[in-house]
Design a protein around this motif. Structure first.
Motif, PDB file in Angstrom:
ATOM      1  N   GLY A 117     -17.661 -24.846 -59.165  1.00 51.42           N
ATOM      2  CA  GLY A 117     -17.945 -24.180 -57.902  1.00 51.42           C
ATOM      3  C   GLY A 117     -19.372 -23.653 -57.799  1.00 51.42           C
ATOM      4  O   GLY A 117     -19.934 -23.144 -58.774  1.00 51.42           O
ATOM      5  N   THR A 118     -19.949 -23.774 -56.618  1.00 53.55           N
ATOM      6  CA  THR A 118     -21.334 -23.350 -56.382  1.00 53.55           C
ATOM      7  C   THR A 118     -21.576 -21.876 -56.673  1.00 53.55           C
ATOM      8  O   THR A 118     -22.599 -21.529 -57.283  1.00 53.55           O
ATOM      9  N   PRO A 119     -20.697 -20.941 -56.257  1.00 52.52           N
ATOM     10  CA  PRO A 119     -20.975 -19.527 -56.526  1.00 52.52           C
ATOM     11  C   PRO A 119     -21.101 -19.211 -58.017  1.00 52.52           C
ATOM     12  O   PRO A 119     -21.881 -18.338 -58.410  1.00 52.52           O
ATOM     13  N   VAL A 120     -20.340 -19.917 -58.852  1.00 54.23           N
ATOM     14  CA  VAL A 120     -20.417 -19.683 -60.293  1.00 54.23           C
ATOM     15  C   VAL A 120     -21.743 -20.206 -60.845  1.00 54.23           C
ATOM     16  O   VAL A 120     -22.399 -19.549 -61.660  1.00 54.23           O
ATOM     17  N   GLU A 324     -28.749 -18.896 -52.574  1.00 55.62           N
ATOM     18  CA  GLU A 324     -28.278 -20.022 -51.761  1.00 55.62           C
ATOM     19  C   GLU A 324     -26.871 -20.396 -52.206  1.00 55.62           C
ATOM     20  O   GLU A 324     -26.642 -21.417 -52.846  1.00 55.62           O
ATOM     21  N   THR A 325     -25.928 -19.549 -51.895  1.00 53.15           N
ATOM     22  CA  THR A 325     -24.563 -19.680 -52.384  1.00 53.15           C
ATOM     23  C   THR A 325     -23.574 -19.596 -51.233  1.00 53.15           C
ATOM     24  O   THR A 325     -23.902 -19.097 -50.149  1.00 53.15           O
ATOM     25  N   THR A 326     -22.372 -20.067 -51.498  1.00 54.00           N
ATOM     26  CA  THR A 326     -21.326 -20.000 -50.475  1.00 54.00           C
ATOM     27  C   THR A 326     -20.508 -18.718 -50.574  1.00 54.00           C
ATOM     28  O   THR A 326     -19.680 -18.446 -49.702  1.00 54.00           O
ATOM     29  N   THR A 331     -21.129 -14.624 -56.628  1.00 48.53           N
ATOM     30  CA  THR A 331     -22.383 -14.927 -57.330  1.00 48.53           C
ATOM     31  C   THR A 331     -22.961 -13.674 -57.967  1.00 48.53           C
ATOM     32  O   THR A 331     -23.372 -13.684 -59.135  1.00 48.53           O
ATOM     33  N   VAL A 332     -22.992 -12.580 -57.219  1.00 49.97           N
ATOM     34  CA  VAL A 332     -23.525 -11.319 -57.747  1.00 49.97           C
ATOM     35  C   VAL A 332     -22.653 -10.813 -58.891  1.00 49.97           C
ATOM     36  O   VAL A 332     -23.156 -10.323 -59.920  1.00 49.97           O
ATOM     37  N   ALA A 333     -21.329 -10.928 -58.742  1.00 41.95           N
ATOM     38  CA  ALA A 333     -20.413 -10.479 -59.795  1.00 41.95           C
ATOM     39  C   ALA A 333     -20.643 -11.248 -61.087  1.00 41.95           C
ATOM     40  O   ALA A 333     -20.689 -10.659 -62.180  1.00 41.95           O
ATOM     41  N   HIS A 354     -12.783 -18.487 -58.972  1.00 44.19           N
ATOM     42  CA  HIS A 354     -12.979 -19.620 -58.058  1.00 44.19           C
ATOM     43  C   HIS A 354     -11.708 -20.463 -57.959  1.00 44.19           C
ATOM     44  O   HIS A 354     -11.287 -20.846 -56.852  1.00 44.19           O
ATOM     45  N   GLN A 355     -11.072 -20.731 -59.094  1.00 46.14           N
ATOM     46  CA  GLN A 355      -9.856 -21.536 -59.085  1.00 46.14           C
ATOM     47  C   GLN A 355      -8.683 -20.782 -58.461  1.00 46.14           C
ATOM     48  O   GLN A 355      -7.845 -21.370 -57.774  1.00 46.14           O
TER      49      GLN A 355
END
Length: 365
Positions: A117-120, A324-326, A331-333, A354-355
């Motif tokens: 996943g993009t945020p990770v 640049e995240t969804t 992302t911050v976490a 994410h899962q």
């Protein structure tokens, strides 16, 4: 005036002013990280620069594009921050290289990217940025006056509208001070021996670092670079092929004293922004790296306070792209967890969240 020659990809290798200036676009983040590693860790800078030069040339010829060749930033950042030792860096690089080669050859990258996943990916990137910024601030506080001069030079360059060149200006400033302090070093050709800076050591920390790096490499270096090749150059370069070349490059470079390396999308975009359009830029930059390897001893005199400013500048660049995240909260976490605990734990927790969102809440973060 441009000079063109053909290669087996069917694309030309051009040598022009654009290719020369474009070559510098890839060094904006590469050189500060390499200098920091050579100064703060047992990494052998001559070997690193030699192998950077070789692989710049190799991939420029193979792909016929100005592909980036840069350090695996998560591993490099952890080593600079002192989170992992050099033996662990080497082990993590070999582990990441092996996984990338298997994933690429097995055409499995799309599945891995979807799973992470993009945020990770962006969260791991943010964690590395925070670690680099922390290390940079500590170095800068060692000589606040000199660090302040470097910051002033940075602000002046940015004020004149050359934000991307700020890192190179500070790097040049530190290089001049190092030259004035130590003089011109005698040219020296690095000897090719196995693991010149120390044998790799596989540890839980190395495995965790490798996981964090793989998250960044899959999303930022393979998938994103593949998309950029299509968008900027109208070339279809499969992400799995890029993963295979990154895996092979790391597995070959690390035993010879180099760093685990990847094809970063930021480096490719930087080369394009500075004018590069073909693999000729790689041949130019490869030659510059090979020349720099001969006088790499100069780095031992590089001022620590200036190096601290460089690391903060690199951290800012990484943090900007991390936004640049969804899912900014995730992302911050992940980024903060990576700073406070470690990147491996942050990666695992991020993937689990994410899962959970995908499978239980039926949401794609």
């Amino acid at each position: 005036m441009a000079i063109s020659v053909g290669n087996h990809t069917g694309r030309d290798l051009r040598f022009s002013v654009g290719e020369l200036t474009g070559a510098l676009g890839d060094s904006v983040t590469v050189l500060p990280i390499v200098v920091a590693l050579g100064t703060l860790t047992p990494v052998s800078l001559p070997h690193v620069l030699l192998l950077f030069g070789v692989f710049q040339i190799v991939w420029g010829v193979v792909y016929g594009l100005p592909l980036s060749v840069e350090p695996m930033k998560a591993l490099a950042g952890l080593a600079i921050a002192g989170t992992i030792s050099y033996p662990e860096l080497a082990a993590a690089g070999l582990l990441a290289g092996g996984v990338l080669l298997v994933v690429g050859r097995g055409r499995l990258l799309a599945r891995v990217d979807r799973y992470v996943g993009t945020p990770v990916v962006r969260g791991v990137q943010l964690a590395v940025a925070l670690l680099l910024a922390q290390a940079g601030l500590e170095l800068g506080l060692g000589d606040p006056l000199l660090a302040g001069v470097a910051v002033g030079a940075t602000l002046l360059v940015v004020w004149f509208g050359y934000r991307r060149a700020a890192t190179l200006v500070v790097l040049g400033f530190g290089g001049v001070l190092a030259l004035a302090s130590a003089g011109v070093p005698s040219p020296s050709i690095p000897s090719l021996t196995l693991f010149p800076a120390g044998l790799p050591r596989l540890s839980p920390g190395a495995v965790e670092a490798s996981l964090g790096q793989l998250a960044m490499t899959v999303g930022n270096a393979a998938v994103a670079t593949s998309v950029l090749c299509t968008d900027l150059f109208d070339r279809d370069v499969a992400a799995d092929d890029l993963a295979s070349s990154m895996g092979a490059m790391s597995l070959l470079a690390v035993p010879l004293g180099g760093l685990p390396m990847c094809h970063g999308s930021g480096g490719l975009a930087g080369k394009y922004a500075f004018g590069a359009r073909t693999g000729g830029a790689n041949l130019v930059l490869g030659g510059l790296y090979l020349g720099a390897a001969l006088v790499a001893g100069l780095v031992v005199a590089f001022p620590m306070a200036v190096l601290g400013v460089l690391l903060v500048l690199v951290a800012v660049q990484l943090a900007r792209s991390a936004t640049e995240t969804t899912s900014l909260p995730l992302t911050v976490a992940v980024g903060v967890t990576g700073l406070v605990v470690n990147v491996g734990v942050a990666f695992v927790v991020g993937v689990a969240i994410h899962q959970f969102a995908r499978r239980v809440l039926d949401r794609d973060l």
